[in-house]
Design an enzyme around this catalytic site. Structure first.
Site, PDB file in Angstrom:
ATOM      1  N   ASP A   1      38.296  40.821  45.890  1.00  0.00           N
ATOM      2  CA  ASP A   1      37.865  42.218  45.954  1.00  0.00           C
ATOM      3  C   ASP A   1      36.446  42.366  45.394  1.00  0.00           C
ATOM      4  O   ASP A   1      36.129  41.793  44.344  1.00  0.00           O
ATOM      5  CB  ASP A   1      38.842  43.055  45.109  1.00  0.00           C
ATOM      6  CG  ASP A   1      38.513  44.522  45.123  1.00  0.00           C
ATOM      7  OD1 ASP A   1      38.543  45.108  46.209  1.00  0.00           O
ATOM      8  OD2 ASP A   1      38.214  45.077  44.050  1.00  0.00           O
TER       9      ASP A   1
ATOM     10  N   GLU B   1      35.695  40.029  50.333  1.00  0.00           N
ATOM     11  CA  GLU B   1      35.261  41.365  50.765  1.00  0.00           C
ATOM     12  C   GLU B   1      33.737  41.367  50.680  1.00  0.00           C
ATOM     13  O   GLU B   1      33.147  41.769  49.681  1.00  0.00           O
ATOM     14  CB  GLU B   1      35.845  42.458  49.870  1.00  0.00           C
ATOM     15  CG  GLU B   1      35.570  43.831  50.461  1.00  0.00           C
ATOM     16  CD  GLU B   1      35.675  44.991  49.486  1.00  0.00           C
ATOM     17  OE1 GLU B   1      35.678  46.137  49.957  1.00  0.00           O
ATOM     18  OE2 GLU B   1      35.734  44.768  48.263  1.00  0.00           O
TER      19      GLU B   1
HETATM   20  C1  GLC Z   1      37.316  47.330  47.081  1.00  0.00           C
HETATM   21  C2  GLC Z   1      38.645  47.804  47.591  1.00  0.00           C
HETATM   22  C3  GLC Z   1      38.732  49.290  47.375  1.00  0.00           C
HETATM   23  C4  GLC Z   1      38.633  49.555  45.906  1.00  0.00           C
HETATM   24  C5  GLC Z   1      37.356  48.951  45.333  1.00  0.00           C
HETATM   25  C6  GLC Z   1      37.389  48.919  43.829  1.00  0.00           C
HETATM   26  O1  GLC Z   1      36.259  47.858  47.798  1.00  0.00           O
HETATM   27  O2  GLC Z   1      38.810  47.449  48.923  1.00  0.00           O
HETATM   28  O3  GLC Z   1      39.920  49.825  47.883  1.00  0.00           O
HETATM   29  O4  GLC Z   1      38.629  50.949  45.675  1.00  0.00           O
HETATM   30  O5  GLC Z   1      37.200  47.609  45.727  1.00  0.00           O
HETATM   31  O6  GLC Z   1      38.300  47.961  43.387  1.00  0.00           O
END
Ligand code: GLC
Length: 578
Positions: free
Chosen positions: A243, A304
């Site tokens: 993440d 991500e």
């Molecule tokens: C990432 C996740 C999102 C979350 C953010 C903070 O972007 O996909 O859902 O709010 O991280 O952890």
């Protein structure tokens, strides 16, 4: 008890056998399930992930086994058959660790347990084992950038400036009285710094104040996180989606970010995240993390990774393919219209990445509006667009990551009033930013109460109004449904190596509205023709197919004549060239 005569046993066995065969046949009949999904021959290979379809699943919204309104791990286990029938090879479960749920799990208070509202570690182990029986691997969401402010590490760090955990986070003095250390803005609005009155220092949070950033420059943090990965690997987990990995490091000197024109959804000046995002140090950390992953066979890292240029994406694979095996390619998600030239350009960009990194395609997720809502032109048929997009990203060279409900053509189900919003960014940013509830509503299983999500308790988010007809049971029974289309294309991936291992070649057609490409492996070529417009398109096969003849593998809203492909609006043809 008196033994039964032999002929009675024979008759009973015959009836039993006939009933079993009949019910198996009924369960497999074309009107019902279509042909069974073949087993993925690469399930035990180290590079299984190159042959996989990955399915992102939001545990709050998939299945609510204990009928408390919130989904849970046993709810996932109960629905594994659906995923097997669909041809899913791995599921990525968004965070199910203990959490105060300020950001619905992305604020983790213990990395080595399961939140009681989702179940127990025993439930998790059972999920892993039941999934394995169906050839499905489990991937977890590793929230590496920050913890919850309720994590014991953070609580300790607030105790005193000398606490051993103080340096697990980024604590700094302000610039002056009432002034944070610099001008950095949180991705979720407001300053990225929060004052702790007890110590007079500020701590840094890229997201909500309840999500303090970990200090990855501290080797003790890295060690804890790497040991946590090993702990889950030993439990049977096959990998992690990292993440917010691009926010892992911040400039050590805390230099201000440049201000940009305009305001963000929270009414504050925009800024360029130059010094708090995408710092080069992240790559060294990923190289060390990859070594941990490589201690175990077939384990993977997905990232991500929001990148603007192919060069930035390439960097996440690592110069020697020694960082992430699967940095997500988000560049389709910003097109938001069916534009052949824009898609082709982005496909070619990832295809030509100089390190030969494996492409990973994403169309929507729990942070992005559902694809049918983003790409369908006003008034057009969303199901036709759902089929078109599926045919595209399930036949490109790379690994597709689906989002739950996408296989039904599920649509966004947005809150109409601010008071109904659950996602804090929606509460803060309303009405410019409505939050992410709309793409997180309960999975639609059947036409019963709450679409079969549970036994009737009020779901945490409302069930989509279309769930009476748009649900797994109804779509399984309809041979022309979006669901059966997904199954058909995924089946082709399992049957034709050209669609997984084959190389990719752009095909130009006379029509600017048709995206066309070939995939070739072991002398077999598959041609994919996709009409990105509502207007019918007619394509002459020669010279595209040269002297080949072609066999239709799949079609939606289209016909194949001897030498002519006739694609209706959003029509698709998948042809094998002989
Ligand atoms: C990432 C996740 C999102 C979350 C953010 C903070 O972007 O996909 O859902 O709010 O991280 O952890």
């Amino acid at each position: 008890m008196r033994p039964l005569p032999v002929h009675t046993i024979r008759i009973a066995v015959f009836f039993l056998f006939t009933t079993m065969v009949l019910s198996a046949a009924l369960a497999q009949s074309p009107a019902d399930r279509g042909p069974a999904m073949p087993v993925n021959p690469f399930v035990a290979s180290a590079d299984w992930w190159k042959h996989a379809v990955i399915y992102e699943l939001y545990p709050r919204s998939f299945g609510d086994s204990n009928n408390d309104g919130t989904g849970d791990l046993n709810g996932i286990t109960q629905h594994l058959d659906h995923l097997q029938t669909l041809g899913i090879d791995a599921i990525w479960i968004t965070p199910m660790f203990p959490s105060p749920q300020v950001d619905f799990g992305y604020d983790v208070s213990d990395y080595r347990n399961v939140d009681p509202q989702y179940g127990t570690l025993a439930d998790f182990d059972r999920l892993v084992s039941e999934a394995n029986k169906r050839g499905i691997k489990i991937l977890l969401d590793f929230v590496v950038n920050h913890t919850s402010d309720q994590h014991q590490w953070f609580k300790n760090s607030t105790q005193s400036k000398n606490n051993r955990y103080r340096n697990f986070y980024i604590w700094r003095d302000g610039r002056g009285p009432g002034q944070p250390p610099n001008n950095w803005k949180s991705a979720f609005g407001g300053s990225s710094w929060k004052l702790d009155p007890a110590s007079g220092q500020y701590y840094y949070h890229y997201f909500y104040p309840e999500q303090p950033d970990l200090n990855w420059r501290n080797p003790a943090v890295e060690k804890e996180m790497f040991d946590t990965m090993r702990w889950w690997f030993k439990r049977g987990v096959y990998g992690f989606r990292l993440d917010a990995v691009d926010a892992l490091y911040e400039d050590e000197k805390l230099a201000d970010n440049p201000t940009l024109p305009g305001v963000d959804p929270y009414g504050e000046p925009n800024q360029q995240h130059l010094n708090d995002h995408s710092l080069p140090e992240v790559h060294n950390a990923l190289q060390r993390m990859r070594k941990v992953v490589d201690e175990y066979k077939g384990r993977v890292l997905i990232g991500e990774t929001w990148t603007n240029t192919p060069a930035e994406l390439t960097a996440y694979y690592g110069a020697r393919n020694n960082e992430l095996q699967m940095p997500m390619y988000f560049n389709f998600t910003t097109i938001n219209r069916l534009d052949v030239a824009a898609f082709r350009e982005r496909i070619e960009a990832v295809e030509q990445n100089p390190v030969g990194g494996w492409p990973v395609f994403v169309l929507s997720n729990h942070d992005i509006r559902r694809q049918v809502d983003r790409y369908t032109p006003a008034g057009a048929d969303k199901d036709a667009v759902a089929k078109l997009l599926a045919a595209m990203y399930l036949t490109l060279r790379g690994t597709p990551i689906m989002y739950y409900g996408e296989e039904l053509g599920m649509q966004n189900n947005d809150p109409a009033r601010r008071e109904d919003v659950k996602d804090v960014i929606g509460q803060k940013g309303w009405p410019t930013e409505k939050g992410r509830d709309g793409e997180r509503t309960p999975m639609q299983w059947n036409a019963s109460l709450n679409a079969g999500f549970n036994q009737g308790a009020k779901p945490w988010l409302p069930v989509g109004a279309d769930s009476i007809t748009r649900n797994v049971a109804a779509e399984m029974a309809d041979s022309s449904s979006v669901l059966n289309w997904y199954r058909q294309i995924i089946r082709l991936r399992r049957e034709h190596l050209a669609l997984t291992e084959g190389d990719y070649q752009t095909v130009s057609t006379p029509s600017p509205n048709v995206l066309a490409y070939k995939r070739t492996a072991n002398g077999k070529t598959i041609l994919i023709l996709l009409n990105f417009s509502e207007v019918p398109q007619s394509i002459s096969l020669p010279p595209i197919t040269a002297d080949h003849t072609s066999t239709k593998l799949a079609s939606s809203a289209s016909q194949l004549n001897e030498t002519q492909a006739q694609l209706e609006g959003f029509g698709v043809l998948v042809l094998e060239l002989k």
